[in-house]
Design a protein around this motif. Structure first.
Motif: not given
Length: 405
Positions: A241, A391, A394, A401
């Motif tokens: 991430a 972040i 993800c 991703l």
């Protein structure tokens, strides 16, 4: 006997000196080639100095705690050893014999003068005839003297135990211990203080629902471990991430050098690891090229090396961004300090079930706080908040991703 110098090797780049921490051998010890003689602690790693050949440690020239530099002689190694040299000299043998004779003489008592009943009485009172100096005129021990000696011995022992107990309790209550700070901890303190005083550091927070990651680990963790020989941990998700976020916000992966901004076109992620010597940050080089299993294997390798003080300078050199996991110690939230010369650091924390909004209703979810500390001289609010939000997205939906969305 020919002597060989035990020499400090060339120290790593940017390391000026080191400290002798431990001599593993004593003068006179018989050595085999490659036996570890001494440890030298530097600002980055611990260097082990091995024996160059078989022999005997003849002399130690630098004691523990002293500072040394490259090429300095630490001691002398005798490269041959005469196995025919007697271990105990004649003087020592004579001394042992004398001691034995003295012991026999001191313990000698007029045993013939002690009858069976008296010997039984002495045994019941747990004493020795040689320690009782009072005897009657016929050189025979008498029961009154034995009783008096036994009572005096018990009283003396009780007083000694009471005194020792009192002294020990006092020492435990008021004791202090001073030890020198390790070079690694001193260097770490210096760097962290410098980061605090020379950067315009801010911290932004967010929280993430870890249910998706937990479900993936629960569903595929066993298969993952069987195939790759390593457990599927949380850290590989964090690294993936972070790399994705750094790709979208290159300023967070950059650093300041004087009046210039250095943008890195690679992703070397530093992972904070707690070791007996202190906190170290070994590097996952080119993390963008690593698979989930590669990340887990590398982190396990670096963790084991760190706990065994086997990390090399190469393991610790570089790094463009740092991840520190205070959650393994139970930290709920923190404001991590930047690892200079980097410009940002991500703090991850413990996962706790908390009531949160889900699809218009309140649900109990495994939530975790994220903290991104950054240098405001380089990174603005847009980049810092956007990086942390990426972040979060993800981790809440790892499919992003795979789809690169």
């Amino acid at each position: 006997m020919n002597n060989i110098h035990i020499v400090v090797p060339d120290l790593p780049e940017s390391v000026v000196d080191g400290t002798v921490t431990t001599w593993h051998k004593k003068i006179g010890d018989i050595l085999k080639q490659d036996d570890v003689l001494v440890d030298i602690e530097t600002d980055k790693v611990v260097l082990e100095i091995p024996a160059a050949s078989d022999g005997v440690l003849e002399k130690i020239l630098v004691t523990e705690g002293e500072t040394v530099t490259s090429g300095q002689v630490l001691g002398l190694l005798g490269c041959t050893y005469d196995n025919t040299t007697p271990i105990t000299s004649n003087d020592q043998k004579n001394k042992n014999i004398s001691c034995e004779k003295g012991a026999v003489f001191q313990n000698t008592v007029n045993i013939q003068a002690i009858g069976p009943s008296m010997r039984r009485f002495i045994s019941e009172n747990d004493t020795e005839p040689a320690k009782i100096k009072e005897k009657d005129f016929s050189q025979n021990l008498i029961q009154s003297n034995i009783k008096r000696h036994a009572s005096q011995t018990i009283s003396a022992q009780d007083e000694l135990i009471a005194e020792q107990t009192s002294t020990t309790a006092t020492l435990i209550k008021r004791s202090e211990m001073r030890i020198p700070m390790s070079r690694l901890r001193a260097r770490m303190a210096e760097r962290l203080l410098k980061a605090k005083n020379t950067t315009a550091m801010l911290t932004t927070f967010n929280e993430v629902n870890m249910q998706s990651v937990i479900s993936i680990r629960k569903e595929h963790g066993e298969t993952f471990e069987k195939r790759h020989g390593v457990r599927l941990g949380f850290m590989s998700f964090y690294v993936k991430a972070v790399v994705e976020a750094l790709k979208r916000y290159p300023e967070v992966n950059a650093c300041i050098d004087g009046l210039e901004i250095v943008y890195h076109n690679y992703f070397d992620i530093s992972i904070a690891i707690s070791t007996p010597r202190g906190l170290v940050t070994p590097i996952l080089s080119d993390a963008n090229t690593l698979s989930m299993s590669d990340i887990e294997k590398k982190i396990k390798e670096l963790s084991l090396k760190g706990r065994a003080n086997k990390l090399t300078v190469e393991d610790l050199t570089g790094g463009t961004f740092t991840i520190t996991n205070g959650g393994v110690f139970g930290s709920l939230m923190s404001t991590p300090l930047i690892n200079p010369p980097q410009s940002a650091i991500l703090g991850i924390h413990v996962i706790k079930d908390r009531p949160s909004a889900l699809n218009g209703a309140v649900a109990l979810l495994p939530m975790m706080y994220l903290a991104l500390s950054y240098d405001h001289r380089l990174i603005d609010g847009r980049e810092s908040v956007g990086c942390l939000a990426t972040i979060k997205d993800c981790l809440e939906d790892p499919n992003r991703l795979l789809l690169d969305i």
